[in-house]
Scaffold this active site. Sequence first.
Site, PDB file in Angstrom:
ATOM      1  N   GLY A 135       0.867  -1.176   0.000  1.00  0.00           N
ATOM      2  CA  GLY A 135       0.000   0.000   0.000  1.00  0.00           C
ATOM      3  C   GLY A 135       0.892   1.210   0.000  1.00  0.00           C
ATOM      4  O   GLY A 135       1.735   1.354  -0.869  1.00  0.00           O
ATOM      5  N   GLU A 136       0.751   2.021   1.005  1.00  0.00           N
ATOM      6  CA  GLU A 136       1.556   3.239   1.098  1.00  0.00           C
ATOM      7  C   GLU A 136       2.078   3.342   2.535  1.00  0.00           C
ATOM      8  O   GLU A 136       1.302   3.506   3.474  1.00  0.00           O
ATOM      9  CB  GLU A 136       0.655   4.424   0.722  1.00  0.00           C
ATOM     10  CG  GLU A 136       1.346   5.738   0.680  1.00  0.00           C
ATOM     11  CD  GLU A 136       2.538   5.757  -0.276  1.00  0.00           C
ATOM     12  OE1 GLU A 136       2.415   5.278  -1.417  1.00  0.00           O
ATOM     13  OE2 GLU A 136       3.600   6.230   0.155  1.00  0.00           O
ATOM     14  N   CYS A 182       6.102  -5.383   0.226  1.00  0.00           N
ATOM     15  CA  CYS A 182       6.264  -4.020  -0.299  1.00  0.00           C
ATOM     16  C   CYS A 182       6.156  -2.961   0.808  1.00  0.00           C
ATOM     17  O   CYS A 182       7.055  -2.874   1.628  1.00  0.00           O
ATOM     18  CB  CYS A 182       5.296  -3.801  -1.452  1.00  0.00           C
ATOM     19  SG  CYS A 182       5.863  -2.516  -2.559  1.00  0.00           S
ATOM     20  N   ARG A 232      12.623   3.652   0.040  1.00  0.00           N
ATOM     21  CA  ARG A 232      11.293   3.629  -0.579  1.00  0.00           C
ATOM     22  C   ARG A 232      11.411   3.914  -2.076  1.00  0.00           C
ATOM     23  O   ARG A 232      12.202   4.747  -2.495  1.00  0.00           O
ATOM     24  CB  ARG A 232      10.374   4.676   0.050  1.00  0.00           C
ATOM     25  CG  ARG A 232      10.074   4.413   1.521  1.00  0.00           C
ATOM     26  CD  ARG A 232       9.109   5.467   2.076  1.00  0.00           C
ATOM     27  NE  ARG A 232       7.882   5.480   1.313  1.00  0.00           N
ATOM     28  CZ  ARG A 232       7.242   6.590   0.953  1.00  0.00           C
ATOM     29  NH1 ARG A 232       7.710   7.769   1.283  1.00  0.00           N
ATOM     30  NH2 ARG A 232       6.135   6.513   0.256  1.00  0.00           N
ATOM     31  N   ILE A 283       5.915  -2.961  -7.662  1.00  0.00           N
ATOM     32  CA  ILE A 283       5.129  -1.729  -7.832  1.00  0.00           C
ATOM     33  C   ILE A 283       5.711  -0.671  -6.892  1.00  0.00           C
ATOM     34  O   ILE A 283       5.527  -0.749  -5.679  1.00  0.00           O
ATOM     35  CB  ILE A 283       3.637  -1.959  -7.504  1.00  0.00           C
ATOM     36  CG1 ILE A 283       3.064  -3.095  -8.361  1.00  0.00           C
ATOM     37  CG2 ILE A 283       2.839  -0.669  -7.713  1.00  0.00           C
ATOM     38  CD1 ILE A 283       1.665  -3.548  -7.950  1.00  0.00           C
ATOM     39  N   ARG A 284       6.423   0.255  -7.458  1.00  0.00           N
ATOM     40  CA  ARG A 284       7.127   1.265  -6.640  1.00  0.00           C
ATOM     41  C   ARG A 284       7.782   0.580  -5.429  1.00  0.00           C
ATOM     42  O   ARG A 284       7.605   0.976  -4.278  1.00  0.00           O
ATOM     43  CB  ARG A 284       6.165   2.383  -6.205  1.00  0.00           C
ATOM     44  CG  ARG A 284       5.626   3.192  -7.379  1.00  0.00           C
ATOM     45  CD  ARG A 284       4.754   4.359  -6.937  1.00  0.00           C
ATOM     46  NE  ARG A 284       3.658   3.923  -6.104  1.00  0.00           N
ATOM     47  CZ  ARG A 284       3.484   4.283  -4.857  1.00  0.00           C
ATOM     48  NH1 ARG A 284       4.314   5.128  -4.288  1.00  0.00           N
ATOM     49  NH2 ARG A 284       2.467   3.838  -4.172  1.00  0.00           N
ATOM     50  N   HIS A 296       5.064  -8.231  -4.904  1.00  0.00           N
ATOM     51  CA  HIS A 296       3.677  -8.547  -4.509  1.00  0.00           C
ATOM     52  C   HIS A 296       3.295  -9.977  -4.894  1.00  0.00           C
ATOM     53  O   HIS A 296       2.750 -10.200  -5.976  1.00  0.00           O
ATOM     54  CB  HIS A 296       2.714  -7.576  -5.204  1.00  0.00           C
ATOM     55  CG  HIS A 296       2.706  -6.219  -4.629  1.00  0.00           C
ATOM     56  ND1 HIS A 296       1.815  -5.803  -3.665  1.00  0.00           N
ATOM     57  CD2 HIS A 296       3.501  -5.165  -4.871  1.00  0.00           C
ATOM     58  CE1 HIS A 296       2.054  -4.553  -3.340  1.00  0.00           C
ATOM     59  NE2 HIS A 296       3.070  -4.134  -4.056  1.00  0.00           N
ATOM     60  N   GLU A 300       0.902 -11.700  -3.864  1.00  0.00           N
ATOM     61  CA  GLU A 300      -0.559 -11.881  -3.865  1.00  0.00           C
ATOM     62  C   GLU A 300      -1.194 -11.487  -5.199  1.00  0.00           C
ATOM     63  O   GLU A 300      -2.366 -11.749  -5.424  1.00  0.00           O
ATOM     64  CB  GLU A 300      -1.187 -11.092  -2.698  1.00  0.00           C
ATOM     65  CG  GLU A 300      -1.330  -9.588  -2.879  1.00  0.00           C
ATOM     66  CD  GLU A 300      -0.017  -8.804  -2.791  1.00  0.00           C
ATOM     67  OE1 GLU A 300       1.057  -9.427  -2.711  1.00  0.00           O
ATOM     68  OE2 GLU A 300      -0.070  -7.564  -2.841  1.00  0.00           O
TER      69      GLU A 300
HETATM   70  N1  GLN Z   1       6.135   2.890  -2.562  1.00  0.00           N
HETATM   71  C1  GLN Z   1       5.194   2.500  -1.557  1.00  0.00           C
HETATM   72  C2  GLN Z   1       5.621   3.022  -0.184  1.00  0.00           C
HETATM   73  O1  GLN Z   1       6.588   3.671  -0.077  1.00  0.00           O
HETATM   74  C3  GLN Z   1       5.046   1.003  -1.499  1.00  0.00           C
HETATM   75  C4  GLN Z   1       4.369   0.509  -2.728  1.00  0.00           C
HETATM   76  C5  GLN Z   1       3.650  -0.783  -2.572  1.00  0.00           C
HETATM   77  O2  GLN Z   1       3.347  -1.246  -1.466  1.00  0.00           O
HETATM   78  N2  GLN Z   1       3.295  -1.344  -3.686  1.00  0.00           N
HETATM   79  O3  GLN Z   1       4.973   2.761   0.775  1.00  0.00           O
END
Ligand code: GLN
Length: 191
Positions: free
Chosen positions: A48-49, A79, A106, A136-137, A172, A174
């Site tokens: 997530g974030e 992540c 990050r 993903i990022r 990820h 999942e």
């Molecule tokens: N870039 C996000 C963060 O810094 C993490 C991205 C993700 O969980 N897919 O939290």
Amino acid sequence: MVALIGILALQGDFARHRSKFDELGVATRNVRYPADLDGLSALVIPGGESTVLSKQLDAAGLRAALEDFARTRPVMGTCAGLIMMARDAGDSKVSPLGLMDMTVRRNGWGRQVHSFETHIEGRLNGAPTSLPAIFIRAPRIVEYGPAVNILAEHEGEPVLVSEGRHLAMVFHPELTPDIQVHEYFLKSLAA
Ligand code: GLN
């Protein structure tokens, strides 16, 4: 022992983790409050974030409860979840839980390519294996202590790691049909 897996459900990609455990026939419970941790065998911190997750952990009063939980039970982070498990998130907007001895950056895999899918080579249960991995990022693990085990690498860098009972990955698992990572985490509960 009948496993009951908690999925931190404050934010992010928690529903897809539940589906993976459904597929494996293992019961799950969404975790939003400290009392939701009672009786769980293990916990997943989804992607997530991490900046949001960090604030929400404090708002929900979950930080101390999670730290306490992790002293005796396994936690798996993907992540943003891995960022939360690190000792140092390299960002003043994130207060990580410090469950694993690593420093992360990050979006460290996100600069050249925002998001990508690849196959990574690793070792699970003592046998070599290939895993599909969606980044993903994704965070980069830039430093880690001697207690951290590297289970899989991408371009020579660790992307799936364990320390003691905890498991964390920058990608990820999942989001692909592959079930190996969730299965591996469950096996470690039985060990
Ligand atoms: N870039 C996000 C963060 O810094 C993490 C991205 C993700 O969980 N897919 O939290």
